[in-house]
Design a protein around this motif. Structure first.
Motif, PDB file in Angstrom:
ATOM      1  N   TYR A 154       2.981 -31.955  28.111  1.00 56.78           N
ATOM      2  CA  TYR A 154       3.194 -30.677  27.435  1.00 56.78           C
ATOM      3  C   TYR A 154       3.149 -30.815  25.913  1.00 56.78           C
ATOM      4  O   TYR A 154       2.688 -29.909  25.212  1.00 56.78           O
ATOM      5  CB  TYR A 154       4.511 -30.039  27.895  1.00 56.78           C
ATOM      6  CG  TYR A 154       4.402 -29.491  29.298  1.00 56.78           C
ATOM      7  CD1 TYR A 154       3.568 -28.399  29.565  1.00 56.78           C
ATOM      8  CD2 TYR A 154       5.084 -30.082  30.357  1.00 56.78           C
ATOM      9  CE1 TYR A 154       3.431 -27.902  30.859  1.00 56.78           C
ATOM     10  CE2 TYR A 154       4.942 -29.597  31.648  1.00 56.78           C
ATOM     11  CZ  TYR A 154       4.125 -28.511  31.895  1.00 56.78           C
ATOM     12  OH  TYR A 154       3.982 -28.030  33.171  1.00 56.78           O
ATOM     13  N   ALA A 155       3.609 -31.970  25.399  1.00 53.79           N
ATOM     14  CA  ALA A 155       3.551 -32.201  23.952  1.00 53.79           C
ATOM     15  C   ALA A 155       2.102 -32.268  23.483  1.00 53.79           C
ATOM     16  O   ALA A 155       1.733 -31.697  22.446  1.00 53.79           O
ATOM     17  CB  ALA A 155       4.289 -33.488  23.601  1.00 53.79           C
ATOM     18  N   ARG A 186       6.842 -34.534  29.702  1.00 52.97           N
ATOM     19  CA  ARG A 186       7.023 -34.169  28.297  1.00 52.97           C
ATOM     20  C   ARG A 186       5.799 -34.563  27.467  1.00 52.97           C
ATOM     21  O   ARG A 186       5.396 -33.829  26.558  1.00 52.97           O
ATOM     22  CB  ARG A 186       8.283 -34.828  27.735  1.00 52.97           C
ATOM     23  CG  ARG A 186       9.553 -34.191  28.257  1.00 52.97           C
ATOM     24  CD  ARG A 186      10.782 -34.829  27.668  1.00 52.97           C
ATOM     25  NE  ARG A 186      12.001 -34.249  28.241  1.00 52.97           N
ATOM     26  CZ  ARG A 186      13.231 -34.675  27.989  1.00 52.97           C
ATOM     27  NH1 ARG A 186      13.415 -35.707  27.167  1.00 52.97           N
ATOM     28  NH2 ARG A 186      14.264 -34.101  28.548  1.00 52.97           N
ATOM     29  N   SER A 187       5.232 -35.723  27.790  1.00 50.59           N
ATOM     30  CA  SER A 187       4.035 -36.176  27.076  1.00 50.59           C
ATOM     31  C   SER A 187       2.891 -35.187  27.293  1.00 50.59           C
ATOM     32  O   SER A 187       2.192 -34.805  26.355  1.00 50.59           O
ATOM     33  CB  SER A 187       3.641 -37.572  27.559  1.00 50.59           C
ATOM     34  OG  SER A 187       2.382 -37.929  27.061  1.00 50.59           O
ATOM     35  N   GLN A 243       0.593 -28.870  23.452  1.00 53.45           N
ATOM     36  CA  GLN A 243       1.057 -28.116  22.283  1.00 53.45           C
ATOM     37  C   GLN A 243       0.303 -28.553  21.022  1.00 53.45           C
ATOM     38  O   GLN A 243      -0.097 -27.723  20.213  1.00 53.45           O
ATOM     39  CB  GLN A 243       2.568 -28.346  22.094  1.00 53.45           C
ATOM     40  CG  GLN A 243       3.168 -27.637  20.887  1.00 53.45           C
ATOM     41  CD  GLN A 243       3.069 -26.119  20.984  1.00 53.45           C
ATOM     42  OE1 GLN A 243       3.198 -25.552  22.062  1.00 53.45           O
ATOM     43  NE2 GLN A 243       2.806 -25.469  19.862  1.00 53.45           N
ATOM     44  N   LEU A 300       6.940 -29.635  17.296  1.00 51.36           N
ATOM     45  CA  LEU A 300       7.344 -29.945  18.673  1.00 51.36           C
ATOM     46  C   LEU A 300       8.857 -29.997  18.779  1.00 51.36           C
ATOM     47  O   LEU A 300       9.561 -30.230  17.789  1.00 51.36           O
ATOM     48  CB  LEU A 300       6.781 -31.316  19.100  1.00 51.36           C
ATOM     49  CG  LEU A 300       5.266 -31.465  19.163  1.00 51.36           C
ATOM     50  CD1 LEU A 300       4.901 -32.915  19.446  1.00 51.36           C
ATOM     51  CD2 LEU A 300       4.667 -30.556  20.225  1.00 51.36           C
ATOM     52  N   GLU A 334      12.752 -33.446  21.906  1.00 48.30           N
ATOM     53  CA  GLU A 334      12.535 -34.209  23.137  1.00 48.30           C
ATOM     54  C   GLU A 334      11.062 -34.611  23.286  1.00 48.30           C
ATOM     55  O   GLU A 334      10.737 -35.737  23.620  1.00 48.30           O
ATOM     56  CB  GLU A 334      12.977 -33.391  24.364  1.00 48.30           C
ATOM     57  CG  GLU A 334      14.461 -33.119  24.437  1.00 48.30           C
ATOM     58  CD  GLU A 334      14.879 -31.929  23.586  1.00 48.30           C
ATOM     59  OE1 GLU A 334      13.995 -31.180  23.096  1.00 48.30           O
ATOM     60  OE2 GLU A 334      16.102 -31.762  23.393  1.00 48.30           O
ATOM     61  N   HIS A 335      10.165 -33.621  23.049  1.00 49.72           N
ATOM     62  CA  HIS A 335       8.731 -33.898  23.160  1.00 49.72           C
ATOM     63  C   HIS A 335       8.267 -34.877  22.079  1.00 49.72           C
ATOM     64  O   HIS A 335       7.464 -35.775  22.325  1.00 49.72           O
ATOM     65  CB  HIS A 335       7.928 -32.593  23.070  1.00 49.72           C
ATOM     66  CG  HIS A 335       8.062 -31.743  24.298  1.00 49.72           C
ATOM     67  ND1 HIS A 335       8.656 -30.514  24.276  1.00 49.72           N
ATOM     68  CD2 HIS A 335       7.690 -31.957  25.590  1.00 49.72           C
ATOM     69  CE1 HIS A 335       8.654 -29.990  25.501  1.00 49.72           C
ATOM     70  NE2 HIS A 335       8.058 -30.850  26.318  1.00 49.72           N
ATOM     71  N   ARG A 336       8.808 -34.681  20.854  1.00 48.41           N
ATOM     72  CA  ARG A 336       8.436 -35.562  19.748  1.00 48.41           C
ATOM     73  C   ARG A 336       8.884 -36.992  20.030  1.00 48.41           C
ATOM     74  O   ARG A 336       8.144 -37.949  19.784  1.00 48.41           O
ATOM     75  CB  ARG A 336       9.056 -35.039  18.445  1.00 48.41           C
ATOM     76  CG  ARG A 336       8.527 -35.730  17.216  1.00 48.41           C
ATOM     77  CD  ARG A 336       8.879 -35.011  15.923  1.00 48.41           C
ATOM     78  NE  ARG A 336      10.293 -34.705  15.798  1.00 48.41           N
ATOM     79  CZ  ARG A 336      10.783 -33.464  15.747  1.00 48.41           C
ATOM     80  NH1 ARG A 336       9.992 -32.418  15.801  1.00 48.41           N
ATOM     81  NH2 ARG A 336      12.078 -33.271  15.644  1.00 48.41           N
TER      82      ARG A 336
END
Length: 201
Positions: A173-174, A170-171, A177, A135, A138-140
């Motif tokens: 999309y993370a 972001r959460s 992923q 990831l 930012e997402h991590r």
């Protein structure tokens, strides 16, 4: 007590313990005459399970053997008595099966992982770590705040210095992923995502 009296008492006690049963020839005739109809009746009650139906036929005949008084009843045929006994036995057998836990076959046990074996969970943790490393930073960072540190969206937003809407985005999309990177992973429950993110640390 005289010897004669003692002998009579012993003989009486011995006679009292003897169980009177149905004559063997009478029982064979009963089975010959009513056995097929009884089996057919019990096949219906056991949803076609022949083994169970045959066991219940045998149990019904055992009851007939133990109750010779049934043969001297005021009816023309033993069939109603047999069917009543068979029906009660089938109901009792079904109730006892429903009351006990379902049996698990050897095949299921052979493929069930051993709870004491940490290999599978360790392997999953490695997969999660690799997926989380894939990831963006930012997402991590968002996932770590929400699922490892247990912060709320607003707390994570304050901690990261970004709007709450950005944290949610972001959460989302993370997790999507991670879903693509981890086979079988479905981010439906926060607890699942939290445990996986925790394992990645």
């Amino acid at each position: 007590m005289t010897t004669a009296t003692a002998t009579m008492t012993t003989a009486s006690a011995r006679t009292a313990t003897v169980t009177v049963t149905t004559d063997e020839h009478q029982l064979q005739e009963l089975q010959r005459e009513h056995g097929p109809a009884l089996l057919s009746f019990l096949l219906g009650l056991t949803y076609g399970d022949r083994q169970r139906a045959e066991d219940l036929v045998q149990e019904t005949l055992v009851r007939a053997w133990l109750h010779p008084e049934a043969f001297s009843g005021a009816y023309d045929s033993m069939r109603p008595w047999l069917f009543t006994v068979a029906r009660r036995l089938a109901i009792d057998a079904r109730r006892s099966r429903l009351a006990r836990p379902a049996e698990i076959g050897d095949g299921v046990l052979a493929v069930t992982p051993d709870p004491s074996d940490a290999t599978e969970s360790a392997e999953a943790a490695l997969d999660v770590r690799a997926a989380v490393r894939g990831l963006s930073p930012e997402h991590r960072a968002v996932l770590v705040r929400l699922y490892f540190d247990g912060l709320t969206v607003n707390e994570a937003a304050v901690d990261l210095g970004i709007p709450a809407g950005t944290v949610k985005s972001r959460s989302h999309y993370a997790l999507r992923q991670l879903g693509r990177s981890l086979p079988g992973y479905r981010p439906r429950h926060g607890s699942i995502a939290r445990s996986r993110a925790a394992a990645a640390q």
